[in-house]
Design a protein around this motif. Structure first.
Motif, PDB file in Angstrom:
ATOM      1  N   VAL A 255      40.809  40.656  38.341  1.00  0.00           N
ATOM      2  CA  VAL A 255      40.111  41.817  37.790  1.00  0.00           C
ATOM      3  C   VAL A 255      40.913  42.373  36.619  1.00  0.00           C
ATOM      4  O   VAL A 255      42.148  42.417  36.651  1.00  0.00           O
ATOM      5  N   GLU A 256      40.195  42.787  35.595  1.00  0.00           N
ATOM      6  CA  GLU A 256      40.839  43.343  34.402  1.00  0.00           C
ATOM      7  C   GLU A 256      39.999  44.505  33.899  1.00  0.00           C
ATOM      8  O   GLU A 256      38.798  44.351  33.639  1.00  0.00           O
ATOM      9  N   ASN A 257      40.613  45.671  33.816  1.00  0.00           N
ATOM     10  CA  ASN A 257      39.924  46.873  33.320  1.00  0.00           C
ATOM     11  C   ASN A 257      38.626  47.139  34.079  1.00  0.00           C
ATOM     12  O   ASN A 257      37.591  47.476  33.494  1.00  0.00           O
ATOM     13  N   GLY A 258      38.677  46.968  35.398  1.00  0.00           N
ATOM     14  CA  GLY A 258      37.526  47.296  36.228  1.00  0.00           C
ATOM     15  C   GLY A 258      36.399  46.288  36.207  1.00  0.00           C
ATOM     16  O   GLY A 258      35.302  46.579  36.695  1.00  0.00           O
ATOM     17  N   LYS A 259      36.658  45.092  35.660  1.00  0.00           N
ATOM     18  CA  LYS A 259      35.639  44.047  35.621  1.00  0.00           C
ATOM     19  C   LYS A 259      36.237  42.736  36.149  1.00  0.00           C
ATOM     20  O   LYS A 259      37.429  42.478  35.988  1.00  0.00           O
ATOM     21  N   ILE A 260      35.406  41.913  36.750  1.00  0.00           N
ATOM     22  CA  ILE A 260      35.827  40.592  37.206  1.00  0.00           C
ATOM     23  C   ILE A 260      35.901  39.667  35.999  1.00  0.00           C
ATOM     24  O   ILE A 260      34.941  39.552  35.238  1.00  0.00           O
ATOM     25  N   VAL A 261      37.056  38.985  35.827  1.00  0.00           N
ATOM     26  CA  VAL A 261      37.225  38.145  34.634  1.00  0.00           C
ATOM     27  C   VAL A 261      37.572  36.690  34.964  1.00  0.00           C
ATOM     28  O   VAL A 261      37.512  35.836  34.072  1.00  0.00           O
ATOM     29  N   GLU A 262      37.941  36.395  36.220  1.00  0.00           N
ATOM     30  CA  GLU A 262      38.321  35.022  36.546  1.00  0.00           C
ATOM     31  C   GLU A 262      38.058  34.765  38.031  1.00  0.00           C
ATOM     32  O   GLU A 262      38.162  35.686  38.849  1.00  0.00           O
ATOM     33  N   HIS A 263      37.758  33.503  38.354  1.00  0.00           N
ATOM     34  CA  HIS A 263      37.356  33.175  39.726  1.00  0.00           C
ATOM     35  C   HIS A 263      37.821  31.782  40.124  1.00  0.00           C
ATOM     36  O   HIS A 263      37.692  30.825  39.368  1.00  0.00           O
ATOM     37  N   TRP A 264      38.407  31.703  41.324  1.00  0.00           N
ATOM     38  CA  TRP A 264      38.743  30.435  41.971  1.00  0.00           C
ATOM     39  C   TRP A 264      38.072  30.447  43.348  1.00  0.00           C
ATOM     40  O   TRP A 264      37.891  31.519  43.946  1.00  0.00           O
ATOM     41  N   ASP A 265      37.730  29.292  43.873  1.00  0.00           N
ATOM     42  CA  ASP A 265      37.164  29.287  45.229  1.00  0.00           C
ATOM     43  C   ASP A 265      37.510  28.015  45.978  1.00  0.00           C
ATOM     44  O   ASP A 265      37.908  26.998  45.395  1.00  0.00           O
TER      45      ASP A 265
END
Length: 283
Positions: A255-265
């Motif tokens: 999360v960056e500045n209140g937004k989701i910016v990257e994802h792993w699963d």
């Protein structure tokens, strides 16, 4: 590939994080627990049995359904590992209260990527969960792997807000399917994706979902069991189905500045009851 920073190097950031009251004592306990979790995983490769001392032999509860319960189950698992070419390279490790969660490049019986969660009591591991998925043989459509990308936890004062954001995203978008609200969680199309089949951006995610729908493949999130976080990294553990099979979804978000910016699963089919080596359940 980014390696996990040495314990001495990560200590400064981890010591700033605390369980509940943001006290130095709590932060130090978290750091020590994190070191123990990394040491235990690394022992698969090093064969260092000293790490077994970090497990509470009277309480250890195992949720890996392919392993028997308790310390004896763990010892048996170690005994059947191959003698050579075993790999357990922890890429990310974070702490949240009594929990430590890790993201690891494994080669135990085959190349896999895994998330592990350990719960501690009085400095000992008393419970373990994990999710494993075969390592992809090539990068995803945006050239990303299952393990590369950012590793350092920052914004430690925003942990609870970031956990709330991810919990809301999982419930609103992944469980309820209220896609008209997806803009609340992202900054435009900026979204770095490490899923093996999906390209960057919401546009990449939409394209992947549309393709699955055209093939009659459904991915359903039914229940969110746990949300853990440290700073800008948040792990969500959910239950549902994928292509009609009972599935465990572990999603790690940055999360960056209140937004989701990257994802792993890591997505794992849940073992049927008849094949399970313990009765503790996946979650």
């Amino acid at each position: 590939m980014n390696k996990l920073l040495p314990i001495a190097a990560i200590s400064a950031s981890v010591l700033l994080t605390a369980c509940g009251g943001n006290t130095k004592d709590n932060a130090e306990v978290q750091l020590i627990n994190q070191e123990k979790a990394v040491a235990l995983i690394t022992s698969f490769e090093t064969k260092d049995k000293a790490a077994l001392a970090y497990i509470d032999s009277d309480k250890y509860v195992q949720h890996n359904l392919m392993a028997a319960d308790g310390i004896e189950g763990f010892k048996h698992f170690l005994s059947i590992l191959p003698k050579t070419d075993v790999k357990a390279d922890v890429i990310r490790a974070y702490s949240d209260g009594d929990y430590v969660f890790t993201h690891t490049d494994y080669n135990l019986f085959e190349p896999e990527v895994g998330f592990d969660i350990f719960r501690f009591e009085d400095g000992k591991m008393v419970e373990h969960w994990d999710n494993l998925q075969p390592t992809a043989t090539s990068p995803n459509p945006s050239g990303r792997t299952q393990l590369d990308g950012a590793t350092k936890a920052v914004d430690l004062d925003k942990t609870e807000a970031n956990k709330a954001l991810v919990a809301d995203f999982v419930e609103t978008i992944l469980m309820k399917g209220e896609f008209d609200k997806v803009g609340n969680f992202f900054e435009g199309d900026y979204y770095l994706q490490h899923n093996t089949q999906v390209a960057d951006g919401l546009s990449g995610l939409s394209k992947a979902l549309a393709y699955m729908a055209s093939q009659g493949i459904e991915m359903v999130y039914n229940k969110n069991h746990l949300v853990l976080g440290q700073g800008n990294f948040v792990l969500s553990v959910s239950e549902g189905t994928f292509a009609g099979k009972d599935t465990s979804f572990y999603d790690l978000f940055r999360v960056e500045n209140g937004k989701i910016v990257e994802h792993w699963d890591v997505i794992e089919t849940i073992l049927p009851e008849a094949k399970r080596q313990n009765a503790n359940g996946k979650f």
